[in-house]
Design an enzyme around this catalytic site. Structure first.
Site, PDB file in Angstrom:
ATOM      1  CG  LEU A  35      -1.030  10.858 -11.882  1.00 34.82           C
ATOM      2  CD1 LEU A  35      -0.464  12.432 -11.930  1.00 34.82           C
ATOM      3  CD2 LEU A  35      -0.439  10.194 -12.977  1.00 34.82           C
ATOM      4  CB  THR A  43      -1.016  -0.135   1.097  1.00 36.06           C
ATOM      5  OG1 THR A  43      -1.438   1.324   1.402  1.00 36.06           O
ATOM      6  CG2 THR A  43      -0.264  -0.306   2.417  1.00 36.06           C
ATOM      7  CB  ILE A  44       0.995   4.285  -1.889  1.00 37.70           C
ATOM      8  CG1 ILE A  44      -0.501   5.003  -1.858  1.00 37.70           C
ATOM      9  CG2 ILE A  44       1.044   3.596  -3.364  1.00 37.70           C
ATOM     10  CD1 ILE A  44      -0.989   6.112  -2.726  1.00 37.70           C
ATOM     11  CG  ASP A  45      -2.516   4.581   2.301  1.00 35.84           C
ATOM     12  OD1 ASP A  45      -2.349   5.295   1.387  1.00 35.84           O
ATOM     13  OD2 ASP A  45      -3.785   4.319   2.804  1.00 35.84           O
ATOM     14  CG  MET A  56      -3.901   9.178  -2.558  1.00 39.43           C
ATOM     15  SD  MET A  56      -4.019   7.378  -3.682  1.00 39.43           S
ATOM     16  CE  MET A  56      -5.530   7.591  -4.594  1.00 39.43           C
ATOM     17  N   GLY A  57      -3.721   8.849   1.709  1.00 39.63           N
ATOM     18  CA  GLY A  57      -3.728   8.397   2.953  1.00 39.63           C
ATOM     19  C   GLY A  57      -4.822   8.662   3.845  1.00 39.63           C
ATOM     20  CD  GLU A  94      -7.068   9.726   0.547  1.00 40.21           C
ATOM     21  OE1 GLU A  94      -7.614   9.964  -0.497  1.00 40.21           O
ATOM     22  OE2 GLU A  94      -6.542   8.728   0.827  1.00 40.21           O
ATOM     23  NE  ARG A 106      -4.159   3.143  -6.016  1.00 43.31           N
ATOM     24  CZ  ARG A 106      -5.420   3.121  -5.693  1.00 43.31           C
ATOM     25  NH1 ARG A 106      -5.975   3.563  -4.456  1.00 43.31           N
ATOM     26  NH2 ARG A 106      -6.354   2.320  -6.252  1.00 43.31           N
TER      27      ARG A 106
END
Ligand code: F6P
Length: 390
Positions: free
Chosen positions: A284, A122-124, A176-177, A227, A286
């Site tokens: 973008l 996850t990019i988080d 994001m997040g 976010e 992700r």
């Protein structure tokens, strides 16, 4: 003896997913273990939708997931355990490699007797444990690529700082997040002025004063906002509480837009605020090709997942990334060590983030140094040390 395992991807896509699938398939083939693709995450297993990975000609450098994805909460599905174990037996699968974020991986708690290797992506970056002196899962797949992207988006060298300078803009860039600020804080490698993260709600008045002050001194300001950022009264800067996904997360509607709108109106008595802008790179973060660290780590985890099955496993375990001093290696962490997924859900704390200054700490820089490169010196008011008479 394990002969056949399924592999699935769930949740939001990230660039190195195909690289894990490719690696698991390749190492399976070399070692006599058949790795079968399950189409559409957990939903695919409920539907018995499989694919021969050999027929897909997977390119590990292309982002997204050839296996597609879904966001299925097994806790909300009637007789989920019976259905999944029945389908595994019908498909002659001895175990599963599950690649997902917190939500997808949490389904393993409903299938504690199914051999599973759980790989976090996850990019988080919010899956693992970051306690003082104890780090489990240094980062999640996808985070290095997204961290590099957000840093470059805001930087002077590759990103928005130049237009912020040229047009005297206050720019609010959305990260994001939903609940964790790891991606937002990683933007520090591109040196924004302020970073706002969900873990530390903001006092809007104090914040807008800081922004005005910085603008008057520097004539441009770069702000990164997650976010899932919150005001100090506990409300989200921007979320529709009535619109929720399968896991109960609210849908966010643009924190950068909301913040930029407020600053534009509220700072107008002080200076011309026509150039207060919001930018939301959104998906973008992700998308696209995995960066080298994501590629290498995906290949490592795909290979070691197959090796674990060959060694024999009978229960779910996480295959995590550990910093060895000479690069990253994989490490096992058993699901049974946790009561629920919250024990493996990590957040940014005061060691990494200075909530007074709305920026990261030196300790965070040390952590991130191993994940992404600094994009040059912190030149906020490009050109450096310029004196203007206004
Ligand atoms: O969990 C990963 C993530 O990219 C979050 O940062 C983001 O809130 C969410 O997925 C968005 O997911 P989607 O729009 O694909 O449902």
């Amino acid at each position: 003896m394990i002969k056949r395992i399924g592999i699935l991807t769930g949740g939001g896509d990230v660039p190195p997913l195909n690289a894990v699938i490719h690696s698991a398939f390749k190492h399976g083939k070399e070692s006599g273990v058949e790795v079968v693709g399950i189409i559409g995450g957990w939903q695919g297993l409920l539907d018995k939708a499989t694919v021969d990975l050999g027929s897909l000609n997977i390119d590990p450098e292309i982002g997204g997931t050839v296996l597609r994805s879904s966001r299925v909460n097994l806790g909300k599905i009637d007789r989920a355990h019976e259905k999944i174990t029945g389908n595994l037996s019908d498909l002659h699968l001895d175990g599963l490699i599950v690649i997902g974020g917190e939500d997808t991986l949490s389904n393993a708690f409903h299938l504690k007797d199914v051999p599973q290797v759980l790989i976090s992506k996850t990019i988080d970056n919010d899956v693992g444990i970051n306690e003082p002196g104890r780090m489990v899962n240094y980062f999640t797949l996808g985070y290095p690529t997204a961290a590099q992207k957000i840093s470059s988006f805001v930087s002077l060298k590759e990103g928005l700082r130049t237009t912020a300078y040229s047009h005297e803009r206050i720019m609010v860039v959305e990260s994001m997040g939903m609940h964790a600020g790891w991606l937002a804080i990683s933007s520090a490698m591109g040196h924004p002025d302020f970073i706002i993260i969900p873990e530390f709600p903001i006092d809007y008045r104090a914040f807008s004063e800081k922004v005005a002050d910085r603008f008057l001194r520097q004539r441009n300001v770069m702000i990164v906002v997650s976010e899932g950022a919150k005001w100090s009264d506990g409300n989200y800067v921007s979320a529709d509480e009535n619109d929720r996904d399968n896991f109960g997360h609210p849908k966010f509607k643009g924190a950068a837009d909301e913040l930029a709108k407020k600053l534009k109106a509220d700072l107008a008595p002080l200076f011309d605020t026509r150039n207060v802008n919001a930018v939301n790179p959104s998906y973008l973060y992700r998308s696209g090709k995995p960066n080298p660290l994501d590629m290498e780590s995906a290949a490592l985890l795909g290979r070691d997942a197959v090796r674990l099955f060959m060694g024999g496993i009978s229960e779910p375990l996480f295959l995590t990334l550990k910093e060895s001093g000479r690069g990253f290696v994989s490490e096992k962490y058993y699901l049974r060590e946790l009561d629920d997924i919250e024990g493996f859900h990590r957040f940014v704390d005061g060691r990494f983030y200075d909530s007074g200054e709305l920026r990261v700490t030196r300790e965070r820089m040390n952590y991130l140094d191993k994940i992404t490169a600094d994009l040059g010196p912190p030149v906020y008011g490009y050109p450096r040390n310029q004196k203007e008479n206004r």
